[in-house]
Design a protein around this motif. Structure first.
Motif, PDB file in Angstrom:
ATOM      1  N   UNK A 111       9.993  64.367  16.888  1.00 10.31           N
ATOM      2  CA  UNK A 111       8.818  63.662  16.359  1.00 10.31           C
ATOM      3  C   UNK A 111       7.862  63.327  17.519  1.00 10.31           C
ATOM      4  N   UNK A 112       6.642  62.873  17.189  1.00 12.82           N
ATOM      5  CA  UNK A 112       5.704  62.531  18.262  1.00 12.82           C
ATOM      6  C   UNK A 112       6.313  61.509  19.211  1.00 12.82           C
ATOM      7  N   UNK A 113       6.045  61.575  20.485  1.00 15.95           N
ATOM      8  CA  UNK A 113       5.074  62.411  21.190  1.00 15.95           C
ATOM      9  C   UNK A 113       5.614  63.778  21.630  1.00 15.95           C
ATOM     10  N   UNK A 114       6.924  64.004  21.516  1.00 14.99           N
ATOM     11  CA  UNK A 114       7.517  65.246  22.031  1.00 14.99           C
ATOM     12  C   UNK A 114       7.067  66.476  21.253  1.00 14.99           C
ATOM     13  N   UNK A 115       7.177  66.431  19.938  1.00  9.80           N
ATOM     14  CA  UNK A 115       6.861  67.587  19.092  1.00  9.80           C
ATOM     15  C   UNK A 115       5.470  68.147  19.312  1.00  9.80           C
ATOM     16  N   UNK A 116       4.422  67.339  19.138  1.00 10.53           N
ATOM     17  CA  UNK A 116       3.066  67.868  19.320  1.00 10.53           C
ATOM     18  C   UNK A 116       2.782  68.333  20.752  1.00 10.53           C
ATOM     19  N   UNK A 117       3.313  67.614  21.730  1.00 12.25           N
ATOM     20  CA  UNK A 117       3.042  67.971  23.125  1.00 12.25           C
ATOM     21  C   UNK A 117       3.652  69.323  23.492  1.00 12.25           C
ATOM     22  N   UNK A 118       4.862  69.606  23.015  1.00 15.01           N
ATOM     23  CA  UNK A 118       5.531  70.863  23.354  1.00 15.01           C
ATOM     24  C   UNK A 118       5.252  71.964  22.340  1.00 15.01           C
ATOM     25  N   UNK A 119       5.074  71.592  21.084  1.00 16.01           N
ATOM     26  CA  UNK A 119       4.851  72.568  20.019  1.00 16.01           C
ATOM     27  C   UNK A 119       3.608  73.408  20.237  1.00 16.01           C
ATOM     28  N   UNK A 120       2.548  72.805  20.768  1.00 18.31           N
ATOM     29  CA  UNK A 120       1.311  73.557  20.985  1.00 18.31           C
ATOM     30  C   UNK A 120       1.460  74.656  22.036  1.00 18.31           C
ATOM     31  N   UNK A 121       2.538  74.579  22.839  1.00 18.95           N
ATOM     32  CA  UNK A 121       2.793  75.610  23.850  1.00 18.95           C
ATOM     33  C   UNK A 121       3.903  76.565  23.420  1.00 18.95           C
ATOM     34  N   UNK A 122       4.443  76.383  22.217  1.00 16.86           N
ATOM     35  CA  UNK A 122       5.464  77.285  21.682  1.00 16.86           C
ATOM     36  C   UNK A 122       6.836  77.102  22.286  1.00 16.86           C
ATOM     37  N   UNK A 123       7.124  75.928  22.812  1.00 14.99           N
ATOM     38  CA  UNK A 123       8.415  75.656  23.450  1.00 14.99           C
ATOM     39  C   UNK A 123       9.436  75.259  22.385  1.00 14.99           C
ATOM     40  N   UNK A 176      15.666  72.294  22.057  1.00 10.15           N
ATOM     41  CA  UNK A 176      16.331  72.615  23.325  1.00 10.15           C
ATOM     42  C   UNK A 176      15.964  71.582  24.388  1.00 10.15           C
ATOM     43  N   UNK A 177      14.666  71.208  24.440  1.00  9.98           N
ATOM     44  CA  UNK A 177      14.241  70.177  25.387  1.00  9.98           C
ATOM     45  C   UNK A 177      14.901  68.843  25.064  1.00  9.98           C
ATOM     46  N   UNK A 178      14.887  68.454  23.787  1.00  6.94           N
ATOM     47  CA  UNK A 178      15.458  67.161  23.386  1.00  6.94           C
ATOM     48  C   UNK A 178      16.936  67.070  23.761  1.00  6.94           C
ATOM     49  N   UNK A 179      17.691  68.130  23.496  1.00  9.80           N
ATOM     50  CA  UNK A 179      19.118  68.129  23.838  1.00  9.80           C
ATOM     51  C   UNK A 179      19.317  68.017  25.347  1.00  9.80           C
ATOM     52  N   UNK A 180      18.557  68.781  26.122  1.00  9.42           N
ATOM     53  CA  UNK A 180      18.669  68.739  27.578  1.00  9.42           C
ATOM     54  C   UNK A 180      18.295  67.381  28.145  1.00  9.42           C
TER      55      UNK A 180
END
Length: 142
Positions: free
Chosen positions: A21-33, A37-41
């Motif tokens: 959810x925001x802020x992670x999703x929108x920040x990374x989603x726009x770059x196709x990441x 995987x980021x959240x788990x790491x």
């Protein structure tokens, strides 16, 4: 051959509690990441620091892969936690919001040392003392 850097995203997240959810999703989603995987790491790397805000710098490459670096918690967060305050003073020059001891300032400076632009611990202490004063806190001996 080195990968081409597409973007660097800076976020401040609760340790061990990153979600898509925001802020992670929108920040990374726009770059196709791959957001999960980021959240788990991130959650795995910061699980021993629960309840702390951790700044993270995510480097995103052209092939949609990424790396991330975690930093030390913000000085203001550490100061508020040490002084047991919800927030600093609205008018730092006139109102005193609370107090903090020199030993607590030294502890915070030692934690922040890797991320501060200081040559030695004394320089780091002066930087933290400046933050303490700008938050409207009183420095006491101890």
């Amino acid at each position: 051959m080195a990968k081409k850097v597409v973007a660097m995203v800076k976020l401040q997240l609760q340790a061990g509690q990153a979600t898509p959810s925001p802020p992670v999703g929108p920040a990374l989603g726009q770059h196709g990441v791959n957001i999960m995987e980021f959240c788990k790491g991130f959650n795995e790397k910061t699980k021993n620091q629960e309840g702390t805000i951790i700044p993270v710098i995510i480097t995103i490459f052209s092939d949609r892969s990424f790396t991330f670096i975690t930093k030390t918690p913000p000085a203001t967060f550490l100061i508020k936690r040490a002084a047991k305050l919800a927030k600093g003073s609205h008018n730092p020059r006139k109102e005193v919001a609370g107090s903090i001891t020199r030993s607590q300032i030294k502890e915070i400076a030692q934690i922040k040392m890797p991320d501060l632009n200081a040559k030695d611990l004394q320089g780091a202490i002066k930087i933290i003392e400046g933050s303490v004063r700008s938050m409207g806190l009183e420095i006491t001996e101890g």
